[in-house]
Write an enzyme that holds these catalytic residues in place. Structure first.
Site, PDB file in Angstrom:
ATOM      1  N   TYR A   1      16.649   5.137  -7.010  1.00  0.00           N
ATOM      2  CA  TYR A   1      15.613   5.745  -6.192  1.00  0.00           C
ATOM      3  C   TYR A   1      16.143   7.064  -5.639  1.00  0.00           C
ATOM      4  O   TYR A   1      17.331   7.175  -5.316  1.00  0.00           O
ATOM      5  CB  TYR A   1      15.244   4.805  -5.044  1.00  0.00           C
ATOM      6  CG  TYR A   1      14.224   5.373  -4.083  1.00  0.00           C
ATOM      7  CD1 TYR A   1      12.903   5.570  -4.477  1.00  0.00           C
ATOM      8  CD2 TYR A   1      14.584   5.709  -2.778  1.00  0.00           C
ATOM      9  CE1 TYR A   1      11.967   6.093  -3.597  1.00  0.00           C
ATOM     10  CE2 TYR A   1      13.652   6.220  -1.889  1.00  0.00           C
ATOM     11  CZ  TYR A   1      12.343   6.414  -2.303  1.00  0.00           C
ATOM     12  OH  TYR A   1      11.415   6.944  -1.436  1.00  0.00           O
TER      13      TYR A   1
ATOM     14  N   HIS B   1       6.225   8.569  -5.738  1.00  0.00           N
ATOM     15  CA  HIS B   1       5.196   8.084  -4.819  1.00  0.00           C
ATOM     16  C   HIS B   1       4.688   9.231  -3.954  1.00  0.00           C
ATOM     17  O   HIS B   1       5.419  10.155  -3.604  1.00  0.00           O
ATOM     18  CB  HIS B   1       5.665   6.898  -3.981  1.00  0.00           C
ATOM     19  CG  HIS B   1       6.861   7.114  -3.114  1.00  0.00           C
ATOM     20  ND1 HIS B   1       6.814   7.801  -1.932  1.00  0.00           N
ATOM     21  CD2 HIS B   1       8.143   6.699  -3.254  1.00  0.00           C
ATOM     22  CE1 HIS B   1       8.006   7.793  -1.363  1.00  0.00           C
ATOM     23  NE2 HIS B   1       8.844   7.148  -2.149  1.00  0.00           N
TER      24      HIS B   1
ATOM     25  N   GLU C   1       4.598   1.063   3.851  1.00  0.00           N
ATOM     26  CA  GLU C   1       5.760   1.423   4.663  1.00  0.00           C
ATOM     27  C   GLU C   1       5.773   0.682   5.991  1.00  0.00           C
ATOM     28  O   GLU C   1       4.736   0.451   6.612  1.00  0.00           O
ATOM     29  CB  GLU C   1       5.762   2.936   4.914  1.00  0.00           C
ATOM     30  CG  GLU C   1       6.929   3.453   5.730  1.00  0.00           C
ATOM     31  CD  GLU C   1       8.290   3.275   5.057  1.00  0.00           C
ATOM     32  OE1 GLU C   1       8.699   2.106   4.866  1.00  0.00           O
ATOM     33  OE2 GLU C   1       8.936   4.294   4.748  1.00  0.00           O
TER      34      GLU C   1
ATOM     35  N   CYS D   1       9.435  10.833   9.156  1.00  0.00           N
ATOM     36  CA  CYS D   1      10.075   9.663   8.560  1.00  0.00           C
ATOM     37  C   CYS D   1       9.199   8.437   8.791  1.00  0.00           C
ATOM     38  O   CYS D   1       8.660   8.241   9.882  1.00  0.00           O
ATOM     39  CB  CYS D   1      11.460   9.453   9.173  1.00  0.00           C
ATOM     40  SG  CYS D   1      12.239   7.890   8.688  1.00  0.00           S
TER      41      CYS D   1
ATOM     42  N   ASP E   1      10.702  10.320  -4.419  1.00  0.00           N
ATOM     43  CA  ASP E   1       9.820  10.491  -3.277  1.00  0.00           C
ATOM     44  C   ASP E   1       9.218  11.897  -3.330  1.00  0.00           C
ATOM     45  O   ASP E   1       9.933  12.885  -3.239  1.00  0.00           O
ATOM     46  CB  ASP E   1      10.657  10.301  -2.005  1.00  0.00           C
ATOM     47  CG  ASP E   1       9.876  10.479  -0.721  1.00  0.00           C
ATOM     48  OD1 ASP E   1       8.690  10.829  -0.761  1.00  0.00           O
ATOM     49  OD2 ASP E   1      10.490  10.282   0.350  1.00  0.00           O
TER      50      ASP E   1
ATOM     51  N   ARG F   1       1.923   5.462  -1.478  1.00  0.00           N
ATOM     52  CA  ARG F   1       2.533   4.964  -0.242  1.00  0.00           C
ATOM     53  C   ARG F   1       1.541   5.136   0.900  1.00  0.00           C
ATOM     54  O   ARG F   1       0.877   6.172   1.011  1.00  0.00           O
ATOM     55  CB  ARG F   1       3.812   5.744   0.068  1.00  0.00           C
ATOM     56  CG  ARG F   1       4.343   5.495   1.477  1.00  0.00           C
ATOM     57  CD  ARG F   1       5.633   6.222   1.742  1.00  0.00           C
ATOM     58  NE  ARG F   1       5.765   6.563   3.151  1.00  0.00           N
ATOM     59  CZ  ARG F   1       6.841   7.128   3.694  1.00  0.00           C
ATOM     60  NH1 ARG F   1       7.888   7.408   2.940  1.00  0.00           N
ATOM     61  NH2 ARG F   1       6.881   7.416   4.985  1.00  0.00           N
TER      62      ARG F   1
ATOM     63  N   ASP G   1      13.797  15.041   8.074  1.00  0.00           N
ATOM     64  CA  ASP G   1      12.774  14.628   7.118  1.00  0.00           C
ATOM     65  C   ASP G   1      11.387  14.824   7.729  1.00  0.00           C
ATOM     66  O   ASP G   1      10.704  13.873   8.108  1.00  0.00           O
ATOM     67  CB  ASP G   1      13.002  13.157   6.746  1.00  0.00           C
ATOM     68  CG  ASP G   1      11.979  12.641   5.759  1.00  0.00           C
ATOM     69  OD1 ASP G   1      11.437  13.444   4.981  1.00  0.00           O
ATOM     70  OD2 ASP G   1      11.719  11.412   5.764  1.00  0.00           O
TER      71      ASP G   1
ATOM     72  N   GLU H   1       2.327   9.952  -0.436  1.00  0.00           N
ATOM     73  CA  GLU H   1       1.968   9.245   0.789  1.00  0.00           C
ATOM     74  C   GLU H   1       0.742   9.829   1.464  1.00  0.00           C
ATOM     75  O   GLU H   1       0.239  10.896   1.084  1.00  0.00           O
ATOM     76  CB  GLU H   1       3.154   9.230   1.749  1.00  0.00           C
ATOM     77  CG  GLU H   1       3.556  10.588   2.271  1.00  0.00           C
ATOM     78  CD  GLU H   1       4.917  10.546   2.960  1.00  0.00           C
ATOM     79  OE1 GLU H   1       4.947  10.811   4.167  1.00  0.00           O
ATOM     80  OE2 GLU H   1       5.927  10.259   2.291  1.00  0.00           O
TER      81      GLU H   1
ATOM     82  N   ASN I   1      10.705  -1.375   1.262  1.00  0.00           N
ATOM     83  CA  ASN I   1      11.720  -0.414   1.687  1.00  0.00           C
ATOM     84  C   ASN I   1      12.682  -1.083   2.663  1.00  0.00           C
ATOM     85  O   ASN I   1      12.330  -1.359   3.802  1.00  0.00           O
ATOM     86  CB  ASN I   1      11.038   0.786   2.355  1.00  0.00           C
ATOM     87  CG  ASN I   1      12.034   1.840   2.808  1.00  0.00           C
ATOM     88  OD1 ASN I   1      13.220   1.778   2.488  1.00  0.00           O
ATOM     89  ND2 ASN I   1      11.555   2.828   3.550  1.00  0.00           N
TER      90      ASN I   1
ATOM     91  N   ASP J   1       6.829  12.928  -1.166  1.00  0.00           N
ATOM     92  CA  ASP J   1       6.216  13.181   0.142  1.00  0.00           C
ATOM     93  C   ASP J   1       4.687  13.154   0.039  1.00  0.00           C
ATOM     94  O   ASP J   1       4.132  12.236  -0.522  1.00  0.00           O
ATOM     95  CB  ASP J   1       6.720  14.498   0.719  1.00  0.00           C
ATOM     96  CG  ASP J   1       8.147  14.386   1.256  1.00  0.00           C
ATOM     97  OD1 ASP J   1       8.639  13.254   1.403  1.00  0.00           O
ATOM     98  OD2 ASP J   1       8.774  15.428   1.517  1.00  0.00           O
TER      99      ASP J   1
END
Length: 302
Positions: free
Chosen positions: A48, A116, A191, A126, A89, A161, A62, A118, A213, A91
């Site tokens: 990942y 993914h 998440e 985060c 990721d 996500r 982040d 989100e 996660n 975002d």
């Protein structure tokens, strides 16, 4: 030696084959190409690539400061170093729906197996911090639809996500995930779930693979793979684990240098020169180099 022996298309098929309900496939977070080699050597099925880690490596928080080019470049470097499928990721997709489609194509070109997207407002936070804000359902589904429509390789995995559990509760998060699957998501990433029963409810409500996660210091307890498998989870990520371990060790060595004036007391905890050479396949490069250059070069034309 050199780059991966498996093509991006093969890796994408590998990823899809892995994601069976209840498999709880472990994907450690690769924070460098070398760490990806170690993950592969230890027998993990995939790696990942965390957006938080990419940001943190650049000494940034982040909060959506990294760019598509930065993420795609790091993803390409890591994916090239391993035969394992890599999930990255992406975002919020780095912009509006058209940007999301371009993001997918850039990540395809970088050799990733999937990503993914989100549903946070950009700039994001985060997923395990408070104070997150979510986009509305229409915006969230537009992102996923653009991602699914933008790919040129149907094997590239588009995962949705959602962070809605933290702001609107589990039922709302499940309803959103259903809509995101209808929009084209191949898998889902809920998440910051609270406990195992919530993972079980998500897995029961959806007919696509579910990711868990297991990040340290987050909202979720650090459940075992067996516990998560029993709920139906298909994939488990450990996004920042290796970076935290490496930086913790680096901090201890730096403190030792200051306090003792030498690193000698820490050497036994370090990767040896021989082990490092083994990981980077130093001998393989030597053999290749010799096969290319150890030939008789003619001094004149026949």
């Amino acid at each position: 030696m050199l780059n991966s022996t498996r093509t991006p298309a093969q890796k994408r098929q590998d990823l899809r084959a892995l994601l069976e309900p209840g498999a709880a496939q472990p994907f450690p977070g690769a924070f460098t190409p070398l760490s990806a080699k170690l993950i592969q050597e230890k027998g993990f099925p995939g790696a990942y690539i965390s957006g938080a880690v990419i940001a943190n490596e650049l000494a940034l928080p982040d909060i959506g400061l990294t760019t598509l080019s930065e993420v795609a470049t790091r993803g390409r470097q890591i994916a090239a170093a391993t035969d394992l499928p890599c999930l990255i990721d992406a975002d919020t997709g780095f912009g509006e729906p058209m940007n999301v489609a371009r993001t997918i194509q850039e990540l395809e070109d970088a050799g990733l197996a999937g990503c993914h997207i989100e549903d946070q407002v950009n700039p994001k936070r985060c997923g395990h911090l408070d104070g997150k804000s979510m986009v509305d359902l229409e915006t969230a589904t537009q992102r996923i639809r653009a991602a699914a429509d933008g790919r040129r390789d149907d094997g590239f995995l588009v995962m949705a996500r959602t962070d809605l559990r933290a702001t609107s509760g589990l039922d709302a998060a499940i309803e959103r995930m259903k809509a995101l699957v209808d929009a084209g998501a191949d898998a889902v990433f809920p998440e910051a779930l609270a406990d195992l029963s919530e993972f079980e409810q998500v897995c029961a409500a959806l007919d696509v693979p579910v990711l868990a996660n297991m990040t340290e210091f987050g909202k979720s307890d650090l459940f075992t793979r067996d516990q998560l498998a029993e709920t139906g989870v298909a994939m488990v990520i450990y996004p920042v684990t290796l970076l935290r371990a490496a930086m913790g060790a680096a901090e201890r060595v730096l403190e030792t240098l200051l306090s003792e004036g030498t690193q000698a007391s820490q050497v036994d905890e370090m990767l040896t020169r021989a082990r490092l050479y083994e990981l980077v396949d130093y001998e393989g490069y030597n053999r290749f180099d010799a096969s290319v250059f150890d030939v008789e070069v003619p001094t004149s034309h026949p």
